[in-house]
Enzyme design. Structure first.
Site, PDB file in Angstrom:
ATOM      1  N   LYS A  94       0.841  -1.205   0.000  1.00 59.66           N
ATOM      2  CA  LYS A  94       0.000   0.000   0.000  1.00 59.66           C
ATOM      3  C   LYS A  94       0.871   1.247   0.000  1.00 59.66           C
ATOM      4  CE  LYS A  94      -3.816  -2.351   2.326  1.00 59.66           C
ATOM      5  NZ  LYS A  94      -4.494  -2.636   3.601  1.00 59.66           N
ATOM      6  N   GLN A 138      -4.155  -0.912   9.830  1.00 62.86           N
ATOM      7  CA  GLN A 138      -4.086  -2.252   9.245  1.00 62.86           C
ATOM      8  C   GLN A 138      -4.670  -3.286  10.215  1.00 62.86           C
ATOM      9  OE1 GLN A 138      -3.017  -3.044   6.053  1.00 62.86           O
ATOM     10  NE2 GLN A 138      -3.706  -5.116   6.489  1.00 62.86           N
ATOM     11  N   ASP A 170     -10.599   3.485   4.657  1.00 62.99           N
ATOM     12  CA  ASP A 170     -10.980   2.075   4.503  1.00 62.99           C
ATOM     13  C   ASP A 170     -12.498   1.921   4.421  1.00 62.99           C
ATOM     14  OD1 ASP A 170      -9.031   0.152   4.102  1.00 62.99           O
ATOM     15  OD2 ASP A 170      -8.349   0.226   6.178  1.00 62.99           O
TER      16      ASP A 170
END
Ligand code: NAD
Length: 284
Positions: free
Chosen positions: A54, A98, A121
């Site tokens: 990412k 994460q 997200d």
């Protein structure tokens, strides 16, 4: 007839190119570079690889990623105060936490502290609620990426039956909301569903997000269906496979995503898109 492949790698590359061009235009006009804070708690090897990919993608398109690696002994309180600081930081437009977090931390509780405007997200209840109300802002990355894949092959949605297998908060549920918003009649299957085969057999569009190799038998696929396989499973020989029996399914379907090279690259591309969207809304 053999199904055509839906090429996630190519679409993700194209999407990254477009994002990079937009960011270049923005910075030339004097807007600040989009900034993404990336938080990793602990040293789970798979998470480390995801984070590296990412961050690499951020660099490629011109997003500044600021890394916050934290030890697995980090307390919930420490994590929440870091998030509160990042919420106030005007150079940060997106906050990526994460998952999974260590078992001692309640991830739902922590995620809710990310301000919805920086929730790239799309996991915050506010953003899921917006999607449920057909007014999405920051959309959960994987389902958003699946929609981009389906749009890229000019999928028609209205009047078609979509079956989503898997009902997690991050993939299955928002996936069903996306397909519902697009006009499909949607069935959601999960671990308590009886006779999975009978549901899958009705799918014009099938999205599987379970995480069990070959749970979707090739013989169940409706002729000419579109198959999106979100599942990522590692086989004993180290290779990756999806949830769908690919070699049999591809003989019946019209379109199918490969694993790897299907949904995975799009999940990263939509994270970049969400970070750009968050920065555009902030316009500084
Ligand atoms: P999860 O474990 O949170 O959810 C799995 C879902 O599958 C649950 O809703 C469960 O009820 C359902 N399920 C389990 N057994 C079932 C059965 N026998 N029949 C029907 N449904 C069943 O997983 P998740 O986070 O939603 O991820 C699912 C898969 O997608 C995993 O393989 C994960 O690695 C993969 N994934 C891929 C990407 C990507 O970018 N390609 C992104 C996220 C997740």
């Amino acid at each position: 007839m053999v199904a055509q492949l839906i090429d996630g790698k190519a679409l993700a590359a194209q999407t990254r190119k477009e994002i990079a061009a937009t960011i270049l235009t923005r910075t030339t006009q004097g807007f600040s570079q989009p900034g993404l804070a990336v938080i990793l708690v602990g040293n789970d090897p798979a998470s480390e690889i995801y984070v590296r990919n990412k961050r690499h993608a951020c660099t490629e398109v011109g997003i500044k990623s600021i890394y916050h690696p934290l030890p697995d002994t980090t307390t919930e309180q420490t994590l929440i105060s870091l998030i509160k600081t990042l919420n106030q930081d005007t150079q940060i437009h997106g906050i990526l936490l994460q998952l999974p977090l260590p078992a001692s931390i309640n991830s739902d509780k922590v995620l809710e502290h990310i301000t919805p405007e920086k929730d790239v997200d799309g996991f915050h209840p506010y953003n899921l609620g917006r999607l449920a109300q057909r007014r999405p802002l920051l959309r959960p990355c994987t389902p958003y990426g699946v929609m981009m894949l389906l749009n890229s092959i000019n999928t028609t949605y209205k009047g078609r039956h979509a079956v989503v297998v898997g009902a997690s908060n991050i993939v299955g549920r928002p996936m069903a909301l996306e397909l519902l918003m697009a006009g499909c009649t949607v069935t959601i299957c999960h671990r308590y569903t009886q006779d999975l085969a009978s549901h899958v057999k009705q799918a014009d569009i099938l999205v599987s997000a379970v995480g069990k190799p070959s749970i979707i038998k090739g013989e169940w696929i409706k002729p000419q269906a579109t198959i999106v396989d979100v599942g990522i499973n590692r086989l004993p020989d180290g290779s990756l496979t999806g949830d769908v029996e690919f070699h049999i399914a591809k003989e019946k379907a019209a379109w199918i995503t490969p694993v790897p090279g299907g949904v995975g690259p799009m999940t990263v591309a939509t994270l970049l898109q969400n970070t750009l969207t968050a920065a555009e809304q902030f316009q500084q």
